[in-house]
Write a protein that holds these residues in place. Structure first.
Motif, PDB file in Angstrom:
ATOM      1  N   LEU A   1      20.847 -27.896  30.354  1.00 16.49           N
ATOM      2  CA  LEU A   1      21.226 -27.518  31.720  1.00 16.49           C
ATOM      3  C   LEU A   1      22.528 -26.717  31.716  1.00 16.49           C
ATOM      4  CD1 LEU A   1      20.710 -27.558  34.748  1.00 16.49           C
ATOM      5  CD2 LEU A   1      21.801 -29.821  34.839  1.00 16.49           C
ATOM      6  N   VAL A   2      23.475 -27.126  30.906  1.00 11.43           N
ATOM      7  CA  VAL A   2      24.727 -26.364  30.804  1.00 11.43           C
ATOM      8  C   VAL A   2      24.442 -24.945  30.313  1.00 11.43           C
ATOM      9  CG1 VAL A   2      26.914 -26.160  29.549  1.00 11.43           C
ATOM     10  CG2 VAL A   2      26.247 -28.350  30.521  1.00 11.43           C
TER      11      VAL A   2
ATOM     12  N   GLN B   1      15.851 -10.271  34.739  1.00 12.61           N
ATOM     13  CA  GLN B   1      14.678 -11.130  34.542  1.00 12.61           C
ATOM     14  C   GLN B   1      15.036 -12.357  33.709  1.00 12.61           C
ATOM     15  OE1 GLN B   1      11.835  -8.390  32.854  1.00 12.61           O
ATOM     16  NE2 GLN B   1      10.804  -8.129  34.836  1.00 12.61           N
ATOM     17  N   ILE B   2      15.883 -12.179  32.717  1.00 13.19           N
ATOM     18  CA  ILE B   2      16.329 -13.321  31.910  1.00 13.19           C
ATOM     19  C   ILE B   2      17.116 -14.290  32.784  1.00 13.19           C
ATOM     20  CG2 ILE B   2      17.812 -14.038  29.997  1.00 13.19           C
ATOM     21  CD1 ILE B   2      17.053 -11.312  28.651  1.00 13.19           C
ATOM     22  N   ALA B   3      17.984 -13.758  33.653  1.00 11.87           N
ATOM     23  CA  ALA B   3      18.750 -14.614  34.571  1.00 11.87           C
ATOM     24  C   ALA B   3      17.806 -15.388  35.487  1.00 11.87           C
ATOM     25  CB  ALA B   3      19.727 -13.779  35.391  1.00 11.87           C
ATOM     26  N   SER B   4      16.779 -14.715  35.975  1.00 13.05           N
ATOM     27  CA  SER B   4      15.794 -15.369  36.834  1.00 13.05           C
ATOM     28  C   SER B   4      15.053 -16.476  36.074  1.00 13.05           C
ATOM     29  CB  SER B   4      14.801 -14.324  37.351  1.00 13.05           C
ATOM     30  OG  SER B   4      13.796 -14.915  38.125  1.00 13.05           O
ATOM     31  N   GLY B   5      14.707 -16.198  34.828  1.00 14.63           N
ATOM     32  CA  GLY B   5      14.049 -17.213  34.006  1.00 14.63           C
ATOM     33  C   GLY B   5      14.951 -18.418  33.765  1.00 14.63           C
TER      34      GLY B   5
ATOM     35  N   ARG C   1      14.908 -20.584  36.820  1.00 17.13           N
ATOM     36  CA  ARG C   1      13.690 -21.406  36.852  1.00 17.13           C
ATOM     37  C   ARG C   1      13.774 -22.559  35.851  1.00 17.13           C
ATOM     38  NH1 ARG C   1      11.992 -16.297  37.902  1.00 17.13           N
ATOM     39  NH2 ARG C   1      10.663 -16.021  39.721  1.00 17.13           N
ATOM     40  N   GLU C   2      14.361 -22.281  34.697  1.00 16.47           N
ATOM     41  CA  GLU C   2      14.544 -23.321  33.689  1.00 16.47           C
ATOM     42  C   GLU C   2      15.429 -24.437  34.245  1.00 16.47           C
ATOM     43  OE1 GLU C   2      16.208 -23.827  29.126  1.00 16.47           O
ATOM     44  OE2 GLU C   2      16.217 -21.847  30.050  1.00 16.47           O
ATOM     45  N   CYS C   3      16.498 -24.068  34.943  1.00 13.55           N
ATOM     46  CA  CYS C   3      17.365 -25.088  35.556  1.00 13.55           C
ATOM     47  C   CYS C   3      16.587 -25.918  36.572  1.00 13.55           C
ATOM     48  CB  CYS C   3      18.565 -24.424  36.240  1.00 13.55           C
ATOM     49  SG  CYS C   3      19.787 -23.766  35.097  1.00 13.55           S
ATOM     50  N   GLY C   4      15.739 -25.256  37.353  1.00 18.81           N
ATOM     51  CA  GLY C   4      14.918 -25.988  38.307  1.00 18.81           C
ATOM     52  C   GLY C   4      14.011 -26.989  37.616  1.00 18.81           C
ATOM     53  N   ALA C   5      13.400 -26.577  36.519  1.00 23.14           N
ATOM     54  CA  ALA C   5      12.522 -27.481  35.765  1.00 23.14           C
ATOM     55  C   ALA C   5      13.313 -28.637  35.165  1.00 23.14           C
ATOM     56  CB  ALA C   5      11.787 -26.708  34.666  1.00 23.14           C
ATOM     57  N   ILE C   6      14.503 -28.367  34.666  1.00 24.93           N
ATOM     58  CA  ILE C   6      15.346 -29.432  34.109  1.00 24.93           C
ATOM     59  C   ILE C   6      15.676 -30.454  35.195  1.00 24.93           C
ATOM     60  CG2 ILE C   6      17.633 -29.958  33.170  1.00 24.93           C
ATOM     61  CD1 ILE C   6      17.439 -27.162  31.745  1.00 24.93           C
TER      62      ILE C   6
END
Length: 110
Positions: free
Chosen positions: A60-61, A88-92, A95-100
């Motif tokens: 997450l960090v 796009q990487i920032a957007s990904g 989304r990764e933070c949301g999944a975490i």
């Protein structure tokens, strides 16, 4: 700037830079400011994560930092395709933070 404005001291060169000259493009973007706020909030969340949550905390960090870092780096790219790739990487990463956060919520609910 005049030559007398440049000072050399102990081998280091000091060039005065006007305060407004340090404003970088990404610093003017609302999305960048929100990304900074989110990263600060993520740090607060991560302080409470221990034990089994340690790998999730670390991810997450990293992912929350990646949002702001890629926005900043992308804004420095001249070709639109390069800029878009970093955004796009920032957007990904967002989304990764949301999944975490979803994972953390799921394990808390069990």
């Amino acid at each position: 700037m005049l030559a007398e404005d440049v000072h050399v001291h102990s081998g280091a060169v000091h060039v005065p830079v006007p305060e407004d000259a340090m404003d970088l493009d990404h610093e003017k973007l609302d999305v960048y400011r929100v990304a900074l706020d989110f990263a600060a909030w993520a740090y607060t969340v991560c302080r409470a994560l221990k034990g089994l949550d340690r790998p999730t905390r670390d991810q997450l960090v990293r992912a929350s930092q990646s949002i702001a870092l890629n926005i900043a780096e992308g804004c420095g790219k001249i070709p639109p395709a390069d800029r878009g790739r970093f955004l796009q990487i920032a957007s990904g990463s967002a989304r990764e933070c949301g999944a975490i956060l979803d994972i953390l919520q799921s394990v808390r609910d069990t």
